[in-house]
Design an enzyme around this catalytic site. Sequence first.
Site, PDB file in Angstrom:
ATOM      1  N   HIS A   1     -45.464 -61.066   8.679  1.00 16.49           N
ATOM      2  CA  HIS A   1     -45.574 -61.968   7.525  1.00 16.49           C
ATOM      3  C   HIS A   1     -44.367 -62.921   7.461  1.00 16.49           C
ATOM      4  O   HIS A   1     -43.318 -62.653   8.055  1.00 16.49           O
ATOM      5  CB  HIS A   1     -45.656 -61.161   6.225  1.00 16.49           C
ATOM      6  CG  HIS A   1     -44.467 -60.274   6.016  1.00 16.49           C
ATOM      7  ND1 HIS A   1     -43.245 -60.746   5.610  1.00 16.49           N
ATOM      8  CD2 HIS A   1     -44.295 -58.947   6.233  1.00 16.49           C
ATOM      9  CE1 HIS A   1     -42.386 -59.766   5.551  1.00 16.49           C
ATOM     10  NE2 HIS A   1     -42.985 -58.641   5.938  1.00 16.49           N
ATOM     11  N   GLY A   2     -44.486 -63.984   6.683  1.00 16.35           N
ATOM     12  CA  GLY A   2     -43.406 -64.967   6.567  1.00 16.35           C
ATOM     13  C   GLY A   2     -42.356 -64.563   5.538  1.00 16.35           C
ATOM     14  O   GLY A   2     -42.360 -63.431   5.040  1.00 16.35           O
TER      15      GLY A   2
END
Length: 470
Positions: free
Chosen positions: A84-85
């Site tokens: 994920h970012g």
Amino acid sequence: MFSVLLPTNGLLMAALSLLLARLSSSSLSVPDIPHIAAYFGTKTRYEEVNPQLLRDLSSVNASVLKPPPNERCSPVHLTAVIRHGSRYPTVKNIRRIQKLSELVRREAARGSAGSEAAEDLLQEIQSRWEMWYTEDMDGQLVMKGRDDLRHLARRLAGLFPSLLSEENMRRLSFRTSSKHRCVSSVEAFQEGLQQLWGHDEVEYSHEVDDELMRFFERCRGYVEGVENNRTALLEVEKFKHGEEMEGVRRRMAERLGLPHHHLTPDLVEAAFFLCSYELSIKSLHSPWCFLFDENDAKVLEYKSDLKQYWKRSHGHVISSLSSCPLFHHVFRTLDKAGRPRRSTEASPEPASILVGHAETLLPLLSLLGLYKDQTPPTANNYHSQHGRRFRTSRIVPYAANLLFVLYDCQRGPRLQLLINESPARFPGLEEEDAPLYRDVRATYRNLLDGCDFHRECEGRTGGRGPNTEL
Ligand SMILES: *[C@@H]1O[C@H](CO)[C@@H](O)[C@H](O)[C@H]1NC(C)=O
Ligand SMILES: *[C@@H]1O[C@H](CO)[C@@H](O)[C@H](O)[C@H]1NC(C)=O
């Protein structure tokens, strides 16, 4: 859409940097990026690993694809395992940040800082920073994190135009961990692609699959033997209270003019993470960053690396074995994609996008034999570990990605690995960037024939009861 959006972003960024430059030159003159930004471990920005993205987020370097030039290869499948970012801190860290900010506020109010420099620094923090994190943010993806994934999607579409193409849209497969930040990330990835294709409305088509992306919490041998086992992480505890960390704590206390017993190792780390969060969430060079010099940051990075090494990587073999389901899934997908077909058969899926966590990527990378140094990092050998390969800042920043690229070539299918968009080689097959797929399978034969999740994770008890409460 793509070409319109970017210049706007570019302008915004330019305006922002100008503002930041003004802000900082009015106080302690510094460049925009903290000097310690490359040492934030799993809290490192993706741009620190690929600095060319600071100039151009859409820059694609096609020469990272390296099949043998004389074999007329073309990519036929991409499997991408993506973290994920950028995200908000989790509740645990938000509480630590709260404690730290109260401590510093009290000290500033007492006006008892030891030196003029310390007083200036306390002032600087007081005037330029305010506690703004709230517990409901708990680890959620931030705007910058959505951008991380949108831009990654566009770059991958640029690198693999025949695979991540508009006409393949319905044949792409997306799977994600159930955590909010991962679901938001897989959505952002699809937005990136569909906006690139000029679609006004984004259609999402992902599946949540925790068996695949959060295998670690379902593996009893891992949970009991490592995660909940204090002795398994002894090296981390020892280092946390060892002489290097003690030095960082002393220097931070001096810079703030505090008696150093006011600071715990957790509060020291909270300040370091605060510097990282302000950068990764708001692109700010926070005054908290001035509490550390580069050597301090290296010590704190090592502390994170120790934790990841002993908790998620080569430190305990069960950590990597817990990723067997993901390993088999990837190779089953590659097998299908590489199999010769009759022309009447449906072609295999062009790409499989799998979104998870640093805790998903590290065990899989370890199972593949990557980043394994000769000497394990311990609490006592910090000084001999400067050249180590196992640096989580480089391996699992936000939006980290492991790409398996399958090519169709004259001599048969070939497979190449890319890590964070740079070529990486399979351990044991270091002569080639893209070895024959059958050679890769031969290298991992033992894992392909074994690596049974239930046997490894349930161990001698042999039971396979549901283990989903963890
Ligand atoms: C592009 O990738 C190649 C191969 O990894 C590398 O040698 C080169 O430095 C990269 N170019 C840029 C501009 O990053
Ligand atoms: C806990 O970890 C230690 C050190 O790795 C190991 O020797 C021990 O068997 C583990 N305990 C359990 C309950 O698995």
